[in-house]
Write a protein that holds these residues in place. Structure first.
Motif, PDB file in Angstrom:
ATOM      1  N   GLN A   1      53.148  63.689  74.338  1.00 29.06           N
ATOM      2  CA  GLN A   1      53.630  64.786  75.193  1.00 29.06           C
ATOM      3  C   GLN A   1      54.638  64.322  76.257  1.00 29.06           C
ATOM      4  OE1 GLN A   1      50.229  66.961  76.729  1.00 29.06           O
ATOM      5  NE2 GLN A   1      49.163  66.837  74.779  1.00 29.06           N
ATOM      6  N   THR A   2      55.081  63.080  76.183  1.00 25.27           N
ATOM      7  CA  THR A   2      56.065  62.583  77.142  1.00 25.27           C
ATOM      8  C   THR A   2      57.402  62.362  76.456  1.00 25.27           C
ATOM      9  OG1 THR A   2      55.485  60.274  76.744  1.00 25.27           O
ATOM     10  CG2 THR A   2      54.288  61.416  78.491  1.00 25.27           C
TER      11      THR A   2
ATOM     12  N   GLY B   1      58.804  71.685  72.388  1.00 22.00           N
ATOM     13  CA  GLY B   1      57.465  71.261  72.032  1.00 22.00           C
ATOM     14  C   GLY B   1      56.639  72.378  71.435  1.00 22.00           C
ATOM     15  N   LEU B   2      55.503  71.990  70.918  1.00 17.90           N
ATOM     16  CA  LEU B   2      54.588  72.968  70.341  1.00 17.90           C
ATOM     17  C   LEU B   2      53.875  73.779  71.408  1.00 17.90           C
ATOM     18  CD1 LEU B   2      53.025  70.959  67.370  1.00 17.90           C
ATOM     19  CD2 LEU B   2      54.978  72.508  67.377  1.00 17.90           C
ATOM     20  N   ASP B   3      54.193  73.527  72.689  1.00 17.80           N
ATOM     21  CA  ASP B   3      53.694  74.399  73.759  1.00 17.80           C
ATOM     22  C   ASP B   3      54.587  75.617  73.942  1.00 17.80           C
ATOM     23  OD1 ASP B   3      55.924  73.202  74.814  1.00 17.80           O
ATOM     24  OD2 ASP B   3      54.931  72.320  76.545  1.00 17.80           O
ATOM     25  N   ALA B   4      55.524  75.822  72.989  1.00 11.77           N
ATOM     26  CA  ALA B   4      56.415  76.993  72.974  1.00 11.77           C
ATOM     27  C   ALA B   4      57.376  77.009  74.163  1.00 11.77           C
ATOM     28  CB  ALA B   4      55.629  78.291  72.915  1.00 11.77           C
ATOM     29  N   THR B   5      57.743  75.838  74.663  1.00 13.39           N
ATOM     30  CA  THR B   5      58.710  75.773  75.754  1.00 13.39           C
ATOM     31  C   THR B   5      59.919  74.937  75.354  1.00 13.39           C
ATOM     32  OG1 THR B   5      57.777  73.791  76.804  1.00 13.39           O
ATOM     33  CG2 THR B   5      56.890  75.938  77.485  1.00 13.39           C
ATOM     34  N   ILE B   6      61.031  75.273  75.973  1.00 12.18           N
ATOM     35  CA  ILE B   6      62.256  74.484  75.893  1.00 12.18           C
ATOM     36  C   ILE B   6      62.533  73.996  77.306  1.00 12.18           C
ATOM     37  CG2 ILE B   6      64.713  74.502  75.331  1.00 12.18           C
ATOM     38  CD1 ILE B   6      64.078  76.981  73.549  1.00 12.18           C
ATOM     39  N   ARG B   7      62.675  72.690  77.465  1.00 15.23           N
ATOM     40  CA  ARG B   7      62.860  72.132  78.799  1.00 15.23           C
ATOM     41  C   ARG B   7      64.197  71.407  78.900  1.00 15.23           C
ATOM     42  NH1 ARG B   7      57.471  71.935  81.448  1.00 15.23           N
ATOM     43  NH2 ARG B   7      56.035  72.851  79.948  1.00 15.23           N
ATOM     44  N   LEU B   8      64.843  71.589  80.052  1.00 20.73           N
ATOM     45  CA  LEU B   8      66.123  70.966  80.338  1.00 20.73           C
ATOM     46  C   LEU B   8      65.914  69.950  81.459  1.00 20.73           C
ATOM     47  CD1 LEU B   8      66.718  73.803  79.032  1.00 20.73           C
ATOM     48  CD2 LEU B   8      68.885  73.744  80.255  1.00 20.73           C
ATOM     49  N   TRP B   9      66.317  68.703  81.217  1.00 16.53           N
ATOM     50  CA  TRP B   9      66.080  67.608  82.158  1.00 16.53           C
ATOM     51  C   TRP B   9      67.414  67.093  82.696  1.00 16.53           C
ATOM     52  CZ3 TRP B   9      60.856  66.881  82.747  1.00 16.53           C
ATOM     53  CH2 TRP B   9      60.023  67.333  81.693  1.00 16.53           C
TER      54      TRP B   9
ATOM     55  N   ARG C   1      60.675  58.660  82.633  1.00 18.78           N
ATOM     56  CA  ARG C   1      59.548  59.165  81.845  1.00 18.78           C
ATOM     57  C   ARG C   1      59.364  60.620  82.255  1.00 18.78           C
ATOM     58  NH1 ARG C   1      55.149  57.176  78.754  1.00 18.78           N
ATOM     59  NH2 ARG C   1      56.275  55.196  78.784  1.00 18.78           N
ATOM     60  N   LEU C   2      59.666  61.525  81.339  1.00 19.78           N
ATOM     61  CA  LEU C   2      59.722  62.948  81.643  1.00 19.78           C
ATOM     62  C   LEU C   2      58.418  63.601  81.198  1.00 19.78           C
ATOM     63  CD1 LEU C   2      63.342  63.510  80.311  1.00 19.78           C
ATOM     64  CD2 LEU C   2      62.634  62.725  82.566  1.00 19.78           C
ATOM     65  N   ILE C   3      57.678  64.114  82.165  1.00 18.79           N
ATOM     66  CA  ILE C   3      56.360  64.690  81.890  1.00 18.79           C
ATOM     67  C   ILE C   3      56.368  66.178  82.230  1.00 18.79           C
ATOM     68  CG2 ILE C   3      53.914  64.613  82.495  1.00 18.79           C
ATOM     69  CD1 ILE C   3      54.297  61.648  83.149  1.00 18.79           C
ATOM     70  N   GLY C   4      55.886  66.985  81.332  1.00 18.13           N
ATOM     71  CA  GLY C   4      55.864  68.428  81.552  1.00 18.13           C
ATOM     72  C   GLY C   4      55.331  69.183  80.352  1.00 18.13           C
ATOM     73  N   HIS C   5      55.700  68.726  79.144  1.00 16.87           N
ATOM     74  CA  HIS C   5      55.198  69.394  77.940  1.00 16.87           C
ATOM     75  C   HIS C   5      53.682  69.238  77.855  1.00 16.87           C
ATOM     76  CE1 HIS C   5      58.852  70.698  75.917  1.00 16.87           C
ATOM     77  NE2 HIS C   5      59.427  69.568  76.279  1.00 16.87           N
ATOM     78  N   GLU C   6      53.032  70.267  77.345  1.00 20.56           N
ATOM     79  CA  GLU C   6      51.572  70.273  77.264  1.00 20.56           C
ATOM     80  C   GLU C   6      51.063  70.092  75.846  1.00 20.56           C
ATOM     81  OE1 GLU C   6      50.405  73.903  79.119  1.00 20.56           O
ATOM     82  OE2 GLU C   6      51.120  73.294  81.107  1.00 20.56           O
ATOM     83  N   ARG C   7      51.991  69.973  74.917  1.00 19.36           N
ATOM     84  CA  ARG C   7      51.613  69.681  73.536  1.00 19.36           C
ATOM     85  C   ARG C   7      52.663  68.763  72.934  1.00 19.36           C
ATOM     86  NH1 ARG C   7      50.234  74.649  69.857  1.00 19.36           N
ATOM     87  NH2 ARG C   7      49.580  72.927  68.526  1.00 19.36           N
ATOM     88  N   TYR C   8      52.524  68.465  71.666  1.00 20.21           N
ATOM     89  CA  TYR C   8      53.412  67.599  70.897  1.00 20.21           C
ATOM     90  C   TYR C   8      54.881  67.978  71.137  1.00 20.21           C
ATOM     91  CZ  TYR C   8      54.146  64.755  66.608  1.00 20.21           C
ATOM     92  OH  TYR C   8      54.493  63.799  65.687  1.00 20.21           O
ATOM     93  N   VAL C   9      55.716  66.988  71.449  1.00 22.88           N
ATOM     94  CA  VAL C   9      57.156  67.210  71.607  1.00 22.88           C
ATOM     95  C   VAL C   9      57.826  66.951  70.261  1.00 22.88           C
ATOM     96  CG1 VAL C   9      59.247  66.616  72.861  1.00 22.88           C
ATOM     97  CG2 VAL C   9      57.028  66.485  74.011  1.00 22.88           C
TER      98      VAL C   9
END
Length: 402
Positions: free
Chosen positions: A215-216, A254-262, A230-238
């Protein structure tokens, strides 16, 4: 209905429940195009037929405007349709052909083109056994070399933009770096605690990113292996990562249904987009200008506006999308767990065609020794010029469409 010139009916077949508004023979007489009103489904179609057998070859689903007429170009290489909304649509008649089929692995999971387009890397393996990376001549399909092994199947491969590094990510939790010209191992990034599903290189900056089951998302220097963020935020498999064209932003899904921008200057999360309830986002690709993000999902493909985080277009005509590829400003390719590949126009996500992956085997289960697996397209890659598509699937075959 098809008639002889003396008035005799030769053939008759039905295409749709509603009316047929136009027909056109190809100049060589090998194809017949027909325009159909979709009836209760309100989907207007253009269908390409084999006129000798009355069999469908391809179906093009259009918008809700009725197609008034269809016509082949004199060369027979293009089909034109005019609709009631005043639009004229053009299609290339002959879709890409499956040019090469190579048995690459027992089960294939990943694929990438080299920056020069002359080489293809594939990754495969079996759970519980060693994984492998193989290099192939992109034109002839001849094997060039096998690059060492992983302790588990190889889930992702990626070339650095300079072509001097090839990265392979595995279920063994390691990202290995190789010299693709010599086959020598250059180093290992071991910053993950579980299997690594994806790896990507920045375009200009000397950076790489990887992520997976822990999840990282790790951002690191491929020359030294030193971790930058080390980018932490997803709650499931990336499932996938990608750098923006200017390398200022890293996208992850990720499988947490989110798209994240870093933010790549600080390592902080810049934005988070919600994919919606019960959304299974498995793959992503950025347009060349970085303004649109395409996501392959369990039941659809979507185009997101990067500036606003809103969805521009959605098309649900391809489900269980596991792989996605972009290499020019026109075409998008998606590969499915049902064994099919679809090509789309990026603008509007209009479906262009469906590519099949083999002959009899594409329709069912593929038996190899005592291993039975459904044919699934796990990886797709477009050549640098965007004219050739390569895919790898669970039957272990490397396929090239030109």
């Amino acid at each position: 209905k098809v008639w002889s010139l003396d008035g005799e009916e030769k053939k008759s077949w039905s295409g749709q429940a509603a009316g047929v508004y136009g027909v056109s023979y190809s100049p060589d007489g090998e194809s017949l195009a027909s325009a159909h009103e979709g009836g209760a489904l309100d989907a207007n179609l253009v269908i390409l037929w084999n006129p000798e057998k009355g069999e469908r070859r391809y179906t093009l689903e259009l918008a809700k405007e009725r197609i008034r007429s269809v016509a082949f170009a004199p060369t027979g290489k293009a089909l034109v349709a005019a609709d009631a909304g005043g639009r004229i649509r053009f299609w290339r008649v002959n879709p890409p052909e499956e040019d090469l089929v190579i048995q690459a692995h027992i089960i294939g999971y990943s694929i990438a083109y080299s920056p020069t387009g002359d080489e293809i890397a594939t990754g495969g393996g079996l759970r519980g056994f060693t994984g492998e990376v193989k290099l192939w001549d992109a034109k002839t399909g001849e094997s060039r070399r096998t690059l060492g092994t992983h302790k588990g199947k190889v889930l992702a491969v990626a070339y650095a933009p300079t072509g001097d590094i090839l990265a392979s990510a595995s279920e063994d939790g390691a990202v290995k770096l190789w010299n693709p010209k010599t086959g020598a191992e250059r180093g290992v990034f071991g910053g993950h605690t579980k299997e690594v599903r994806c790896v990507a290189f920045a375009h200009e900056a000397r950076l790489a990113a990887s992520a997976g089951a822990d999840q990282t998302v790790c951002v690191w220097d491929p020359d030294t292996g030193a971790e930058r963020f080390r980018l932490i935020g997803h709650e499931r498999y990336v499932m996938a990562v990608a750098f923006s064209p200017d390398d200022s932003t890293l996208f992850s899904i990720g499988l947490d249904a989110t798209i994240r921008l870093w933010d790549m200057s600080t390592g902080k999360e810049r934005a988070k987009w919600d994919g919606g309830p019960k959304t299974d986002i498995r793959s992503l690709a950025l347009s060349l200008d970085g303004r649109t993000l395409f996501t392959g999902e369990a039941s659809q493909v979507r185009a997101w506006d990067v500036a606003t985080g809103t969805v521009r277009h959605t098309n649900a005509r391809h489900d269980a999308i596991f792989s996605i590829a972009v290499r020019n400003d026109r075409t998008l390719a998606t590969g499915s767990l049902n064994g099919t590949v679809k090509l789309w126009e990026q603008d509007g996500l209009r479906e262009v065609t469906t590519l099949t992956a083999g002959d009899s085997e594409r329709k069912g289960w593929v038996a190899r020794s005592q291993l039975n697996v459904p044919l699934q397209i796990k990886g797709l890659a477009l050549s640098p010029d965007g004219n050739v598509l390569a895919g790898i699937g669970t039957d272990g075959r490397l396929r090239i469409w030109r």
